[in-house]
Design an enzyme around this catalytic site. Sequence first.
Site: not given
Length: 286
Positions: A178, A191
């Site tokens: 990501s 995350y």
Amino acid sequence: MKKESFNPPPQTQDHQPGMEAAMQPAPLSKGTSYQGSGKLNHKVAIITGGDSGIGKATSIAFAKEGCHVVIVYLNEHTDAKATQKIIEELGGHCHLIHGDLGDETFCQAVVAETIATFHSLHILVNNAAEQHPKDTLEDISASQLQKTFQTNVFSMFYLTKAALPYLKKGSAIINTSSITAYKGNARLLDYSASKGAIVSFTRSLALSLVKDGIRVNSVAPGPIWTPLIPSTFTADEVDQFGLDTEMGRPGQPDELAAAFVYLACNDSSYVTGQTIHVNGGSIING
């Protein structure tokens, strides 16, 4: 829907990882302009989170390239069956397996079922993930931290370890990281940390397996319109999602699929330990 002007309207879902069938508008995953050319003919791929979003778009693109696809998902049966139907209408083969990838025993069963169904394995796409925004570090419970890493990181170790005995020279492993691994995110601490771990896992595993002729790479998406978004953020946050990118919009799942195809096929035969950034224009030095 014109991608260059796309702005999702306010909406929420009350559970993760969310349902694509409940999204308005639905993400673009079918890749109608994408034409396969047999780059993955007779290959077999496991794609986690392949029922919707980025995983769905990748599954469909792989099928267009002649690949047999095993989609692993948690419990989104409607989305999974819809994706399977699209692949079968393309003339491809798609096998569905559902369960919790944070469970090592389940990951072992996924590989065993794949081999029993298709008798081989060539490509592993570790894509499934979850995220839970919190305003401060103090708000992140031990159970949330453990669950985030269990789904996002431990699953990759478990599934890759189970798959390795069947991956031969020329095989490929692709992990979904990501943009948050590189830029950080103030409300997605656990995350972002898990995605950073995936980058390091990718680089280290690539070094470990290069002698065996197995390539390991990753794709790092920016803000992409997937079920995880309305199931994570408030309606007002969804309304603004992706508008702060250089392109001024969120991306669509089918804008990432070709990157996964490239890393899965022989076009990327001299590429390992790398990350492709598909993020709407952010310059990432990494």
